[in-house]
Design a protein around this motif. Structure first.
Motif, PDB file in Angstrom:
ATOM      1  N   PRO A 194       3.712   4.096  -4.103  1.00 26.11           N
ATOM      2  CA  PRO A 194       2.529   4.510  -5.209  1.00 26.11           C
ATOM      3  C   PRO A 194       2.374   3.952  -6.389  1.00 26.11           C
ATOM      4  O   PRO A 194       1.337   4.107  -7.067  1.00 26.11           O
ATOM      5  CB  PRO A 194       3.112   6.045  -5.260  1.00 26.11           C
ATOM      6  N   SER A 230      -6.542   1.733  -4.944  1.00 19.55           N
ATOM      7  CA  SER A 230      -6.803   2.460  -3.767  1.00 19.55           C
ATOM      8  C   SER A 230      -6.956   4.048  -4.131  1.00 19.55           C
ATOM      9  O   SER A 230      -7.978   4.657  -3.696  1.00 19.55           O
ATOM     10  CB  SER A 230      -5.840   2.486  -2.674  1.00 19.55           C
ATOM     11  N   GLN A 231      -6.285   4.485  -4.745  1.00 19.24           N
ATOM     12  CA  GLN A 231      -6.038   5.950  -5.285  1.00 19.24           C
ATOM     13  C   GLN A 231      -7.419   5.976  -6.029  1.00 19.24           C
ATOM     14  O   GLN A 231      -8.178   6.984  -5.879  1.00 19.24           O
ATOM     15  CB  GLN A 231      -4.895   6.330  -5.917  1.00 19.24           C
ATOM     16  N   SER A 278      -2.183   0.175  -4.600  1.00 26.61           N
ATOM     17  CA  SER A 278      -2.073   1.582  -4.372  1.00 26.61           C
ATOM     18  C   SER A 278      -2.620   2.474  -5.347  1.00 26.61           C
ATOM     19  O   SER A 278      -3.633   3.347  -4.970  1.00 26.61           O
ATOM     20  CB  SER A 278      -0.494   2.197  -4.135  1.00 26.61           C
ATOM     21  N   ARG A 287       0.860  -1.172  -0.048  1.00 32.22           N
ATOM     22  CA  ARG A 287       0.097  -0.010   0.056  1.00 32.22           C
ATOM     23  C   ARG A 287       0.771   1.278  -0.017  1.00 32.22           C
ATOM     24  O   ARG A 287       0.486   2.274  -0.389  1.00 32.22           O
ATOM     25  CB  ARG A 287      -1.108   0.047   1.194  1.00 32.22           C
ATOM     26  N   SER A 338       2.211   0.769  -6.813  1.00 25.88           N
ATOM     27  CA  SER A 338       1.778  -0.896  -6.770  1.00 25.88           C
ATOM     28  C   SER A 338       0.488  -0.783  -7.368  1.00 25.88           C
ATOM     29  O   SER A 338      -0.311   0.134  -7.321  1.00 25.88           O
ATOM     30  CB  SER A 338       2.069  -1.179  -5.424  1.00 25.88           C
TER      31      SER A 338
END
Length: 317
Positions: free
Chosen positions: A238, A246-247, A243, A235, A240
């Motif tokens: 940035p 999630s963003q 990530s 996580r 991955s």
């Protein structure tokens, strides 16, 4: 916000991220071309890069030989290639121009400045341009644009449409970079765990500006499982997959709150996020890294299609 404006901001962000990834693919190819040729794979003839970029057939239709110089030209300067750095930066600038009043002057100046510098590259004799200079320029230019967005744009729905574009494109691009390494670059399964295998993993980390961050997170011996865990499930990194999703989820949730509704795009991104959040690297390797990445690309593509239908062809009321 008008769907037309949202559409241009979303695609501006996607093209900026795509230009950066094409440059990173070129960097991977350039670094791997310096490795000794042990035969049996795509590595030294550069076809792996085109395959990951999704442009191998297009390249073969236009160029006779898959040699480094032709591929560099095709992926950086070729206006007929929609994924070339030139095409992506031109499209990013055109989308930005149409909605210039929705951007701060700093963001517009960064995009337009990169566009003008790229025109200077086009006028420069090709033999005077090193691949490393071109890729480093691209990474600096896209980083400057994103920095201006982060430090000057209002956190309005326009900002979140840009963030959604960056997140979706980044997820696709990280999965493609990973797939180049594991499925295409390694000539034979017998090389897994070898010095060549290790060198290629390090090259991948460096091309994603992740080598130092990886060493901070996983000190000690490098392994395929650790790197896959870092680039897929970490996580804090940035780039991955987790990530990036999630963003994207965060931006879509904000847009949903603005318009007071839960949309199919939010439902889709939550499904992908839930699966990634619960995944273990062992399960990924049991499925097969290539198979997992291809499945993620399909899911991410479906998410992009849902975002387009939900928001960019008429905003929710």
């Amino acid at each position: 916000m008008l769907s037309r404006t949202a559409n241009h901001l979303y695609w501006m962000a996607r093209y900026i991220e795509r230009a950066e990834t094409t440059a990173r693919l070129l960097e991977v190819g350039g670094r791997n071309a310096l490795m000794p040729d042990i035969g049996g794979g795509f590595r030294n003839d550069w076809e792996a890069i085109l395959q990951a970029n999704g442009t191998l057939e297009m390249f073969n239709d236009k160029y006779s030989d898959a040699v480094q110089r032709n591929i560099e030209t095709f992926l950086f300067f070729d206006a007929d290639n929609p994924s070339s750095v030139l095409s992506c930066m031109n499209m990013a600038r055109e989308n930005a121009r149409v909605v210039r009043t929705a951007l701060t002057s700093s963001v517009w100046d960064a995009i337009n400045g990169a566009f003008q510098e790229l025109k200077q590259f086009q006028r420069t004799e090709r033999s005077k341009l090193e691949l490393s200079d071109l890729t480093e320029w691209t990474l600096r230019s896209t980083a400057l644009i994103r920095g201006c967005i982060e430090t000057t744009q209002l956190r309005s729905d326009g900002y979140h449409f840009m963030g959604t574009g960056f997140g979706i494109e980044r997820g696709d691009n990280t999965s493609r970079l990973l797939d180049v390494k594991y499925y295409v670059l390694l000539p034979n399964v017998s090389y897994i765990g070898s010095g060549l295998d290790q060198s290629q993993w390090v090259t991948l980390l460096r091309s994603m500006s992740a080598h130092r961050a990886f060493n901070w997170t996983y000190p000690g011996e490098l392994s395929a499982a650790k790197i896959a865990d870092f680039l897929i499930l970490n996580r804090m990194f940035p780039r991955s997959l987790l990530s990036a999703i999630s963003q994207t989820s965060g931006h879509l949730d904000h847009i949903g709150r603005v318009y007071g509704s839960v949309t199919p795009a939010q439902t889709k991104v939550h499904e992908i996020l839930s699966e990634l959040a619960e995944a273990q690297v062992k399960d990924i390797f049991d499925e097969g890294l290539h198979e997992f990445l291809m499945r993620f690309m399909r899911q991410n593509g479906e998410l992009a299609h849902t975002v387009q239908e939900t928001y960019l062809q008429g905003m929710p009321t």
